[in-house]
Design an enzyme around this catalytic site. Structure first.
Site, PDB file in Angstrom:
ATOM      1  N   ARG A 174      -3.579  -1.296  -6.447  1.00 21.39           N
ATOM      2  CA  ARG A 174      -2.739  -2.503  -6.354  1.00 21.39           C
ATOM      3  C   ARG A 174      -3.154  -3.439  -7.475  1.00 21.39           C
ATOM      4  O   ARG A 174      -4.259  -3.300  -8.032  1.00 21.39           O
ATOM      5  CB  ARG A 174      -2.921  -3.198  -5.010  1.00 21.39           C
ATOM      6  N   MET A 203      -5.547  -7.023   8.809  1.00 22.30           N
ATOM      7  CA  MET A 203      -4.994  -5.969   9.653  1.00 22.30           C
ATOM      8  C   MET A 203      -6.053  -4.889   9.841  1.00 22.30           C
ATOM      9  O   MET A 203      -6.871  -4.639   8.975  1.00 22.30           O
ATOM     10  CB  MET A 203      -3.750  -5.369   8.973  1.00 22.30           C
ATOM     11  N   TYR A 236      13.045 -33.708 -13.717  1.00 20.35           N
ATOM     12  CA  TYR A 236      11.590 -33.702 -13.767  1.00 20.35           C
ATOM     13  C   TYR A 236      10.979 -33.686 -12.372  1.00 20.35           C
ATOM     14  O   TYR A 236      11.660 -33.999 -11.384  1.00 20.35           O
ATOM     15  CB  TYR A 236      11.050 -34.908 -14.547  1.00 20.35           C
ATOM     16  N   ARG A 257      -3.331   2.951   8.720  1.00 20.32           N
ATOM     17  CA  ARG A 257      -3.613   1.649   8.081  1.00 20.32           C
ATOM     18  C   ARG A 257      -2.352   0.806   8.023  1.00 20.32           C
ATOM     19  O   ARG A 257      -1.271   1.311   7.787  1.00 20.32           O
ATOM     20  CB  ARG A 257      -4.106   1.855   6.646  1.00 20.32           C
ATOM     21  N   CYS A 308       9.247 -37.386  -6.687  1.00 17.22           N
ATOM     22  CA  CYS A 308       7.925 -37.997  -6.821  1.00 17.22           C
ATOM     23  C   CYS A 308       7.137 -37.925  -5.532  1.00 17.22           C
ATOM     24  O   CYS A 308       6.130 -38.584  -5.377  1.00 17.22           O
ATOM     25  CB  CYS A 308       8.041 -39.432  -7.302  1.00 17.22           C
ATOM     26  N   GLY A 336      -8.187  -7.822   4.974  1.00 16.47           N
ATOM     27  CA  GLY A 336      -9.023  -8.111   6.136  1.00 16.47           C
ATOM     28  C   GLY A 336      -8.263  -8.561   7.360  1.00 16.47           C
ATOM     29  O   GLY A 336      -8.839  -8.750   8.429  1.00 16.47           O
ATOM     30  N   HIS A 388      -4.069 -40.584   4.603  1.00 11.79           N
ATOM     31  CA  HIS A 388      -4.417 -41.473   3.501  1.00 11.79           C
ATOM     32  C   HIS A 388      -5.520 -40.854   2.644  1.00 11.79           C
ATOM     33  O   HIS A 388      -5.418 -40.786   1.412  1.00 11.79           O
ATOM     34  CB  HIS A 388      -4.868 -42.828   4.058  1.00 11.79           C
ATOM     35  N   SER A 435      14.999 -40.861  -7.879  1.00 14.70           N
ATOM     36  CA  SER A 435      13.740 -40.142  -7.721  1.00 14.70           C
ATOM     37  C   SER A 435      13.627 -39.795  -6.243  1.00 14.70           C
ATOM     38  O   SER A 435      13.634 -40.678  -5.393  1.00 14.70           O
ATOM     39  CB  SER A 435      12.578 -41.013  -8.175  1.00 14.70           C
ATOM     40  N   LYS A 457       0.825  -1.204   0.000  1.00 19.44           N
ATOM     41  CA  LYS A 457       0.000   0.000   0.000  1.00 19.44           C
ATOM     42  C   LYS A 457       0.862   1.258   0.000  1.00 19.44           C
ATOM     43  O   LYS A 457       0.656   2.175  -0.808  1.00 19.44           O
ATOM     44  CB  LYS A 457      -0.925  -0.027   1.231  1.00 19.44           C
TER      45      LYS A 457
END
Lengths: 877, 877
Positions: free
Chosen positions: A337, A104, A853, A93, A833, A102, A455, A766, A23
């Site tokens: 913003r 603060m 990956y 503020r 993984c 919401g 699970h 992996s 802000k």
């Protein structure tokens, strides 16, 4: 000279977000762009950090700097704090680096006291307005700064209205407002034992402290944890001279977006209220008018606002979310913003901005929060229906999406009802592998126990099924087929709805709308993501259905197929149990021979779905006791079925009991003890690959076999030898020339520490970061829930290490292992993984440490693709 | 040119032990010193390794080299393999780098066949002897090389004796021996489907292979694991021309030590048999004469032997264990090696050698195996009890110490009973390598046959286990599981006691008293150890008794006091349970207040015993459910006692249930959840220290508080803050100026990985290598037993990582943490308090990575002191 702790708006700019908060930085930016901004100054986030370092005190240096800037603001505005003629009033503020809507608290009209209110009345010529402002200030200050109950103030107003026989606040006159001020101050004195502070400087310092304090309130802490905002960022405080949208019918206040935040459509979108303060719009007490109507009400103001909005969007090159106030026909900008938006809007805006030439593709890719994509992939509640629905409870948002169905309590019932064409929500204390088939057919899963990695949560995420877990307030009575929540009982067959993205539970049917990601700019946007990312994205899939889903979402392979999941289905579990109770190799081999064709069929199915892409198959991992029954009656039934005495069955179960199953006889330890299991699984994998290769000569099948839970190269070598001997023999006999690879999970700390050794045998690594996290932290995922809440309360851990990879500890092992592995075998391929493979911050880490990956559940594949692209753009290799 | 795989004795020397094995290197050394050694050659340990690398095959290169050396040996000896006139006969013996007594198999008389036996008969003029040698060879070769049952050969001999009506082997004549050769060869052919190999070269190659093979037999593997001998060392093979101690009454064979291996006394010690082969002495079938008697029997030989023995001891500067054979009045040396000895002997010899000027103090310190000290520290019989006890028999004092236990007759039973928690004495006719595991768990070993150098005696001394051997009066009935001695029958399970220092046997349980190691040269020797070591040695002690014991054994502090052990005693457990069932802080504090005085008293006791030395007190570690009952009746009893319903009690127990308690709510996690526990424990520690400080103004009390299971610096900081606040307040109020330290265990991998962070708060680290091993390997100590046996079988792990620190994986973490910790806080002190703190190889590792101290159980303190000294001498910092 110390640090500079306070900046005038004219001293800052948009790049100072870390110091001034979002802000503050944007107010400064607008100020310097010559836009109409009520002037003021920002107390920095570093002052907040210092406040905590100093034991929750604002030190003299910072206070002096605030007072100096206050003096300069007085000079600029030509008003003075507490002045009996023309008092300076300010708002206070909070404003953190990241938007925390919401969370603060705000204080308006600060500077009013018994003297200044008179000056303000004179200046405005409106004593009622002045005293209304004063009583509002007392109310806000008492609530936010002094933590007095808001309720009592409302009661005092109501009592006065009753006494006067009026209904609306507007019917109260100036004298009534004066009266309220007296009553409020009396109440304040009674509660706090001292007079309401009359010195505006004291008011200011207390308000600044309150903003700092609010950084550490429970709501803020929960929000931060949810949104991964570090505690040590701190918040800035903005002190701004007041403008009044409630000073008459030529005044007003509003909020607006430069584009539609729900759809992304390019058109000014927002609303305003005449004669109101900003908070009134947000609070929704009166219904505001759409922003387009301002064109009729105040055409000049509207014109000026459109001009400013356009300028701001062009300046920030993004959709803006603005707050404004009109005081006596004059427009003031209170905030701008980058606006929050739905996933659909985010995609459309990103693509449109590229088409408009405002940003390039890379920038567009960075503009969409990867997690947001989730909502495009799962059904959502119909917005209108949701507004009317009542939340009856809240659990953990374990697997996203919205679901609505009739309550059932067992997997069997879920299947039965499903077969009758009913939609069901499966409600369980907790789920276990036996429930899988019921979970598959349910619209959603609701559990009483278990966290984000229970699970139920893990399986549901894998399936893309909505799940709310760990709602401890629910009391289930399986026998009576009902549960109670919030004082009400829900029976089997009653409708409920659950929201896996928020954790909300509704005691009724709430209409849903299906996901349709392929509509709109999704495809075009994801193609850009794919163009820039360097990480490949695989999916975790244990069956052809998941594989298909992952493939459709863009997975480039399967990174983890958990073969044990195939062991539970139908008749297989019988053969698995036969194997377990065998006390010699021959019997074990006989039982395994029964399982083999099933496994081979499953693997063929996976290969077909993945169309020749890599498929990594992990060998049996869980301890064998997981396949055996635990309840007395089940033990008897299964013993009978298998032709064993109950005693023998119990002996087997007892002999498999473990104190710490997580650290027990599982993973490759099973294959070391019973090499015939690895033999069978190898046979199934290689046979399947050969069959599929024969059917699709244009594909190049290279099966990848992954040995789990390795901690020492010799154990990998032992199991690998079994695999190689079996595989080579089958391939030789097949007459086909097929390559295959044998690699390992890195999920035991010792494996990471000795990765140079392990890479001598492993063709790929992996990272199984679920287990690696457990072992590295030394806490069990199933048990940590009991104490992690204390850790969050004490800010020892700020996020769940099972959701976001712990880069400091676990990450160090991952990085070490990656380096050691490559040193031994430069061509080794590295992936992840664990659950972390679909978490954007973890994906960025994987990119940084040079993995090849990530693999995640099918529904997280698009998220991972986008996260990988953002990681690559932010961190060029 | 390849490697040289075969060395003639004349080509080697004592420094080539790694390549030639101990036996081979010493045979070479003696050869070059001009001593009478039957000539031969050694096939190297590298050939053994190559044999395994080549898939258990001897490759052509090695075979050619053996044949070349065989040819040279033939030339040297003037005899030829298989020669019908003057055949060369050889022995084939294993010889690894470290002595592995009895583990590897020997073949004698190799080279005999149907032709050579005739030449040998002619040459010796003794056909009976020649055919006896041949049948012995067939027997040995069939057993060792071909794995045919020994038993059948013995039966064939018995059948022949019966047929001839004779009782003793000596009554069989040359024709009988010829007959036996025929019968043996027939049996061989029947069993193996081929003729007994007639080609001596084939015999030789098969024998060499058998030695290599025997490196991998189960007995060898068990022995290696016990003695930490790496599998990859391999064994050498010694091929030596035969000399015959059994060629008449002018021949003989014996073993002798240059000093008494039981006491260390400087005097030739040993025994011999006339007209016997070496194996006969070791096997203990006939009872040999003491070596001193040789002076009467063969004065010249004795004189020559004494001269050689003295020369050897001076040469090796250590007590020698020698094997010799006398053939026709001529002395041959078959082996010399540094002799195994008891701890008492080891100490005496080391100290004597220094006094004799042979070695220096450092060398003396290196001469005693640290683990051996154990036997000095073990209990002796209580003198009073002993006076009343009746001696029922007497054997040889084969391995010192006193033992008392229940009679068992097999190694398997010994293990079974031991696992049930019983103390056992293993009673055997004689022991063999198969019995090793049973011997390990027995309190003592009692044998009917065998001398001081029998298998039982040698192995028991090595283990430091009490042994009485060769008590011929005992009649054992294995079938009925009983033995009779002095007219009384003792059944399995009956108590007996044996004294390995006197040879006495008692038919009852005789009470024991702790050892008094301070007598003899122990003190002088340990002072040398203390002089050279750099590691401090602390003890683990949870009560004043253990503290006292540790102090007496030389501990310089307490490295680990497990406070939870104090929670179980007497009434305390009630208060502990009260605390656990409390559901609010106040009730918890009330219960803790009851425990506090007990804890304080315990700590005062520890401080008093340690006389101002450092005492590290670890805060509560185990999960709380360990303090609650599990059995239905106990739950009821305790619920009643506490005034709770059984249901409430069960709820508490259920709520504390954990899936993986090892990774659950324990360690500092308890203090994070319930800071009041840490507060109470701090109060107890500081109060105790203040009281003791006041009583002993000359001591400098610096209490050390250790926070367990830390994985993240913030959790340490949280608990430390509680400690510091509590401690500072108490100290300030006491008016005493006292320092204290707060440190942590490093037992979670993440703590090691982030040790730089943790050292910001921790003033010391203590490596908890038990848990660190569990987490790093990912296996639970309680469960690993089920699968580790497979790992030993497959040689994946060669030793128990809980007994010997895994230097590759866990050690890497320890080293990393030590470095990171010192980088942050150079003055940090580092110790280890896991089981490994008393294990010599682990102690050496601790020295190398620069720890400041090791801490171990009281009885291991002297071992650690010596191990630390050896580490320092071997690895100067």
């Amino acid at each position: 000279m110390g640090k500079k702790y306070v900046y005038k708006f004219s001293e800052g700019n948009r790049d100072m977000r870390e110091l001034l908060g979002g802000k503050g930085a944007n107010l400064a930016e607008m100020t310097n762009a010559g836009m109409p901004v009520p002037q003021g100054f920002t107390v920095t986030t570093e002052a907040c950090t210092q406040y905590y370092t100093d034991g929750r005190k604002i030190n003299a240096e910072i206070e002096a700097e605030i007072m100096k800037n206050l003096g300069e603001l007085e000079a600029l505005m030509g008003k003075k704090f507490g002045d009996p003629e023309n008092p300076l009033l300010v708002s206070v503020r909070s404003g953190a680096r990241a938007s925390m809507p919401g969370m603060m608290d705000t204080i308006l009209n600060l500077g009013l006291n018994d003297v200044a209110v008179e000056g303000f009345a004179k200046k405005t010529g409106n004593p009622r307005f002045a005293y209304d402002s004063y009583r509002r200030f007392i109310q806000m200050f008492s609530d936010v700064v002094m933590e007095l109950s808001k309720k009592r103030f409302e009661e005092i107003i109501d009592e006065l209205k009753e006494k006067k026989g009026v209904k609306q606040d507007v019917e109260l006159d100036a004298e009534d407002m004066k009266q309220l001020v007296v009553l409020f101050k009396d109440f304040y004195k009674k509660e706090k034992g001292e007079d309401f502070p009359q010195d505006p400087k004291v008011q200011l310092m207390e308000a600044v402290k309150a903003v700092f304090r609010s950084w550490d309130n429970p709501r803020a802490n929960v929000y931060r944890r949810m949104n991964e905002i570090p505690y040590d960022w701190g918040t800035a405080v903005n002190v701004q001279s007041m403008v009044f949208g409630n000073s008459g019918d030529n005044s007003g206040t509003g909020v607006a977006f430069t584009r539609n935040p729900a759809t992304g459509e390019k058109a000014l979108f927002g609303e305003y209220l005449i004669n109101a303060q900003g908070e009134d719009v947000v609070a929704g007490v009166r219904t505001p008018s759409p922003i387009s109507k301002l064109q009729e009400d105040m055409p000049h103001v509207y014109e000026q606002f459109v001009e400013i909005a356009t300028k701001l969007e062009n300046h920030y090159k993004d959709m803006q979310d603005m707050e404004f106030t009109i005081e006596d026909g004059k427009l003031y900008m209170l905030q701008t913003r980058n606006g929050k938006r739905t996933a659909a809007a985010a995609l459309k805006i990103a693509v449109d901005l590229v088409d408009e030439g405002m940003i390039d593709e890379k920038e567009a890719v960075l503009r969409v929060e990867p997690k947001q994509l989730d909502s495009l992939l799962h059904p959502q509640f119909d917005a209108a229906a949701l507004k009317k629905a009542e939340v009856i409870g809240k659990g953990l948002a374990a697997s996203p999406g919205a679901a609505c169905g009739k309550v059932v309590f067992t997997a069997e019932e879920a299947k039965e009802w499903h077969e009758k064409g009913e939609k069901v929500i499966l409600v369980r204390l907790e789920t276990s592998p036996e429930d899988i088939e019921g979970m598959q057919v349910a619209q959603g899963i609701l559990t009483v126990r278990g966290g984000m990695t229970s699970h139920a949560a893990v399986v549901a995420r894998g399936m893309g099924t909505c799940c709310v877990s760990g709602c401890g307030e629910i009391v289930v009575d399986y026998a009576k087929k009902c549960f109670t929540l919030a004082g009400k009982t829900y029976n089997e067959g009653d409708w409920i709805s659950i929201d896996g993205s928020t954790g909300n539970i509704y005691g009724e049917a709430v209409a849903t709308v299906p996901a349709d990601p392929s509509s709109g700019p999704f495809g075009r946007f994801m193609a850009w993501a794919d163009k820039y990312r360097q990480l490949k994205v695989y999916t975790n899939a244990d069956n052809p259905r998941d594989a298909k889903q992952g493939y459709e979402f863009g997975a480039q392979g399967i990174g983890l197929c958990r073969t044990e999941h195939m062991f539970f289905e139908g008749d297989r579990i019988k053969a698995v149990r036969e194997m377990i109770v065998s006390d010699n190799v021959d019997d074990r081999k006989k039982a395994l021979a029964k399982i083999m064709p099933y496994q081979q069929g499953d693997f063929e199915g996976l290969y077909e779905e993945m169309k020749g892409q890599p498929v990594v198959i992990r060998f049996l991992d869980p301890p064998l006791h997981e396949f055996l029954p635990t309840k007395e009656e089940d033990i008897k039934e299964i013993a009978d079925e298998m032709g064993l005495t109950v005693e023998k069955m119990k002996n087997v179960i007892d002999s498999l009991h473990e104190f710490n199953p997580m650290m027990g006889h599982r993973g490759c330890r099973l294959a070391v003890s019973y090499p015939e299991i690895a033999e069978m699984q190898t046979t199934a994998v290689i046979n399947a690959a050969i069959n599929v290769q024969k059917k699709h000569p244009d594909w190049t099948m290279v099966p990848e076999i992954m040995i789990p839970l390795v901690g020492e190269v010799k154990e990998l070598k032992f199991v690998k030898d079994v695999v190689v001997q079996t595989a080579d023999a089958i391939i030789a006999a097949s007459g086909i020339d097929m390559k295959y690879e044998v690699g390992t999970m890195i999920e035991i700390p010792r494996a990471a520490l000795t990765a140079d050794e392990i890479a001598k045998e492993a063709q790929f690594f992996s990272f199984g970061t679920n287990d690696l996290t457990q072992m590295t932290f030394g806490f069990s995922r199933d048990d940590a829930g009991k104490f992690l809440s204390y850790y969050y309360d004490q800010k020892i851990y700020e996020s769940d290490p099972f959701a976001h990879l712990d880069q400091t500890g676990v990450g160090k092992l991952v990085e070490m292992a990656a380096k050691l592995g490559k040193a031994t075998r430069p061509e080794i391929h590295l992936g992840i993984c664990g659950e972390h493979g679909g978490d954007p911050t973890s994906v960025e880490f994987c990119h940084k440490v040079g993995l090849n990956y990530v693999s995640c559940s099918p529904f997280r594949v698009p998220i991972a693709r986008l996260a990988a692209a953002q990681a690559a753009i932010k961190n060029p290799r």
